[in-house]
Design an enzyme around this catalytic site. Structure first.
Site, PDB file in Angstrom:
ATOM      1  N   CYS A 163       0.855  -1.181   0.000  1.00 13.42           N
ATOM      2  CA  CYS A 163       0.000   0.000   0.000  1.00 13.42           C
ATOM      3  C   CYS A 163       0.896   1.238   0.000  1.00 13.42           C
ATOM      4  CB  CYS A 163      -0.900  -0.007   1.238  1.00 13.42           C
ATOM      5  SG  CYS A 163      -1.895   1.494   1.422  1.00 13.42           S
ATOM      6  N   CYS A 183       0.329   3.185   3.697  1.00 15.11           N
ATOM      7  CA  CYS A 183       0.788   2.645   4.991  1.00 15.11           C
ATOM      8  C   CYS A 183       1.873   1.580   4.866  1.00 15.11           C
ATOM      9  CB  CYS A 183      -0.389   2.096   5.782  1.00 15.11           C
ATOM     10  SG  CYS A 183      -1.064   0.566   5.092  1.00 15.11           S
ATOM     11  N   CYS A 211      -7.191  -1.100   1.137  1.00  8.48           N
ATOM     12  CA  CYS A 211      -6.159  -1.636   2.021  1.00  8.48           C
ATOM     13  C   CYS A 211      -6.814  -2.044   3.335  1.00  8.48           C
ATOM     14  CB  CYS A 211      -5.082  -0.581   2.262  1.00  8.48           C
ATOM     15  SG  CYS A 211      -3.842  -1.094   3.479  1.00  8.48           S
ATOM     16  N   CYS A 262      -5.165   0.515   6.232  1.00 10.95           N
ATOM     17  CA  CYS A 262      -5.419   1.960   6.339  1.00 10.95           C
ATOM     18  C   CYS A 262      -6.642   2.436   5.557  1.00 10.95           C
ATOM     19  CB  CYS A 262      -4.189   2.749   5.897  1.00 10.95           C
ATOM     20  SG  CYS A 262      -3.927   2.757   4.103  1.00 10.95           S
ATOM     21  N   CYS A 318      -8.020  -5.854  -9.802  1.00  6.71           N
ATOM     22  CA  CYS A 318      -7.652  -4.803 -10.746  1.00  6.71           C
ATOM     23  C   CYS A 318      -7.268  -3.578  -9.913  1.00  6.71           C
ATOM     24  CB  CYS A 318      -8.856  -4.528 -11.643  1.00  6.71           C
ATOM     25  SG  CYS A 318      -8.575  -3.327 -12.920  1.00  6.71           S
TER      26      CYS A 318
END
Length: 137
Positions: free
Chosen positions: A46, A49, A95, A98, A118
């Site tokens: 991510c 984070c 995510c 976060c 995707c």
């Protein structure tokens, strides 16, 4: 959810596209993402984070214009949200740590899962498994 930086901090540290995608549930134009054609071994994290999201072994070319994966690193790494926007029925992926917007998952991927995650390049950071180089999408 983990503590994430304030919107002000994020605007200061992210490109306009990265902020738009991760914080406003945006979508980068197809075939423009920096990580779309990345074929190196490593882990996709991510951007917000740094939580691990996808292993390079699960990435494949779906032809859709965005990086595609058939499986996340763990069930906890992704949060799934019903998305009825734009007159469509989709499943948004965020995510799991976060809550940053990543993209969508579709039931048209390859085996073994049959799923296509995707993902917008702008929501990812790739860490090369050989040399540790980091590339922001």
């Amino acid at each position: 959810m983990a503590n994430k930086p304030s919107a002000e901090e994020l605007k200061k540290n992210l490109s306009e596209m990265q902020f738009y995608v991760t914080q406003n549930h945006g979508t980068e134009p197809p075939f423009t993402g920096r990580l779309l054609h990345n074929k190196r071994d490593g882990v996709y994290h991510c951007l917000i984070c740094d939580a691990p999201l996808f292993h390079s072994e699960t990435k494949y070319d779906s032809g859709c214009g965005w990086p595609s994966f058939y499986e996340p690193v763990s069930e906890e790494s992704i949060r799934y949200i019903k998305d009825l926007s734009h007159g469509m029925q989709r499943i948004e992926i965020r995510c799991g740590n976060c809550d940053a917007h990543l993209g969508h998952v579709f039931p048209d991927g390859p085996q073994p899962t049959g799923e296509r995650y995707c993902v917008n390049s702008a929501s990812l950071r790739f860490t090369d498994g050989e040399n540790g180089e980091e590339i922001n999408g």
